[in-house]
Write a protein that holds these residues in place. Sequence first.
Motif, PDB file in Angstrom:
ATOM      1  N   VAL A 116      78.591   2.387 -78.263  1.00 39.12           N
ATOM      2  CA  VAL A 116      76.929   2.151 -77.996  1.00 39.12           C
ATOM      3  C   VAL A 116      76.518   1.855 -76.857  1.00 39.12           C
ATOM      4  CG1 VAL A 116      74.922   3.938 -77.784  1.00 39.12           C
ATOM      5  CG2 VAL A 116      76.531   4.509 -79.615  1.00 39.12           C
ATOM      6  N   ALA A 117      76.800   2.106 -75.758  1.00 41.08           N
ATOM      7  CA  ALA A 117      76.125   1.089 -73.883  1.00 41.08           C
ATOM      8  C   ALA A 117      74.790   1.075 -73.761  1.00 41.08           C
ATOM      9  CB  ALA A 117      77.622   0.444 -73.254  1.00 41.08           C
ATOM     10  N   VAL A 118      73.799   0.864 -73.664  1.00 36.05           N
ATOM     11  CA  VAL A 118      72.901   1.088 -73.592  1.00 36.05           C
ATOM     12  C   VAL A 118      72.025   0.046 -71.757  1.00 36.05           C
ATOM     13  CG1 VAL A 118      71.003   1.153 -73.669  1.00 36.05           C
ATOM     14  CG2 VAL A 118      72.227   1.397 -75.358  1.00 36.05           C
ATOM     15  N   GLN A 119      72.299   0.686 -70.872  1.00 42.02           N
ATOM     16  CA  GLN A 119      72.683  -0.220 -69.490  1.00 42.02           C
ATOM     17  C   GLN A 119      70.741   0.592 -69.227  1.00 42.02           C
ATOM     18  OE1 GLN A 119      75.137   0.540 -66.911  1.00 42.02           O
ATOM     19  NE2 GLN A 119      74.283  -0.294 -65.065  1.00 42.02           N
TER      20      GLN A 119
ATOM     21  N   GLU B   5      65.452  11.498 -77.509  1.00 49.30           N
ATOM     22  CA  GLU B   5      64.515  11.097 -78.774  1.00 49.30           C
ATOM     23  C   GLU B   5      64.279   9.603 -79.797  1.00 49.30           C
ATOM     24  OE1 GLU B   5      66.945  13.650 -81.465  1.00 49.30           O
ATOM     25  OE2 GLU B   5      66.527  15.105 -79.930  1.00 49.30           O
ATOM     26  N   ALA B   6      64.368   8.964 -79.153  1.00 46.57           N
ATOM     27  CA  ALA B   6      64.787   7.709 -79.574  1.00 46.57           C
ATOM     28  C   ALA B   6      63.050   6.767 -78.723  1.00 46.57           C
ATOM     29  CB  ALA B   6      66.667   7.343 -79.364  1.00 46.57           C
TER      30      ALA B   6
ATOM     31  N   ARG C  35      70.606   2.824 -79.431  1.00 45.86           N
ATOM     32  CA  ARG C  35      71.620   3.248 -80.125  1.00 45.86           C
ATOM     33  C   ARG C  35      72.601   3.603 -81.278  1.00 45.86           C
ATOM     34  NH1 ARG C  35      72.054  -2.492 -76.948  1.00 45.86           N
ATOM     35  NH2 ARG C  35      71.092  -3.277 -79.416  1.00 45.86           N
ATOM     36  N   ARG C  36      71.011   3.328 -82.071  1.00 42.20           N
ATOM     37  CA  ARG C  36      71.051   3.558 -83.442  1.00 42.20           C
ATOM     38  C   ARG C  36      70.810   5.661 -83.503  1.00 42.20           C
ATOM     39  NH1 ARG C  36      67.561  -0.412 -85.198  1.00 42.20           N
ATOM     40  NH2 ARG C  36      66.372   0.522 -84.994  1.00 42.20           N
ATOM     41  N   HIS C  37      70.083   6.211 -82.591  1.00 39.31           N
ATOM     42  CA  HIS C  37      69.966   7.307 -82.899  1.00 39.31           C
ATOM     43  C   HIS C  37      71.701   7.850 -82.125  1.00 39.31           C
ATOM     44  CE1 HIS C  37      67.356  10.305 -83.748  1.00 39.31           C
ATOM     45  NE2 HIS C  37      67.797  11.188 -82.708  1.00 39.31           N
ATOM     46  N   VAL C  38      71.683   7.555 -80.842  1.00 40.73           N
ATOM     47  CA  VAL C  38      72.605   8.191 -80.357  1.00 40.73           C
ATOM     48  C   VAL C  38      74.018   7.934 -81.574  1.00 40.73           C
ATOM     49  CG1 VAL C  38      74.336   7.652 -78.466  1.00 40.73           C
ATOM     50  CG2 VAL C  38      71.595   7.505 -77.965  1.00 40.73           C
TER      51      VAL C  38
ATOM     52  N   VAL D 276      75.572  11.935 -82.249  1.00 40.80           N
ATOM     53  CA  VAL D 276      76.701  12.081 -82.173  1.00 40.80           C
ATOM     54  C   VAL D 276      77.681  12.671 -82.928  1.00 40.80           C
ATOM     55  CG1 VAL D 276      79.164  11.656 -80.671  1.00 40.80           C
ATOM     56  CG2 VAL D 276      76.311  11.410 -80.018  1.00 40.80           C
ATOM     57  N   GLY D 277      77.365  11.200 -83.834  1.00 43.64           N
ATOM     58  CA  GLY D 277      78.654  11.569 -85.478  1.00 43.64           C
ATOM     59  C   GLY D 277      78.192  12.963 -86.051  1.00 43.64           C
TER      60      GLY D 277
END
Length: 124
Positions: free
Chosen positions: A103-106, A40-41, A85-88, A92-93
Amino acid sequence: MNPQDTGRRTEAKAVPSGERGATRIADRVVAKIASQAAREALEAPPPNSAPPNATVVTYHETARVRVSLELRYPSDIGGQCAAVRRHVAERVGTLAGLHVSEVAVQVERLHLAHAHDAAQGRTR
């Protein structure tokens, strides 16, 4: 309605919350929420790219998330990763009721925008 049923309902309400049990959401379910949130992000995912993939480790009420994804290039890679990172963390919260500590983005792969255009027979 049976009078005995009413008594049972009253008893159920009288049980303290700590003694009623708990709901546990499996890590793989939280990972699916995180994957969807990452999707979505992203503003415009590259054509023919793999969808974002997430892995999650939960401990008590805290989740650590790792998201792997593919992005277009050239683009604002840092901005897109920050948005993911913000949206995930927010989704999830909200949906799983977990505090997201990390939140680690690879970025697995960058797709060149002009390579796709050339494959379509367009030139710039």
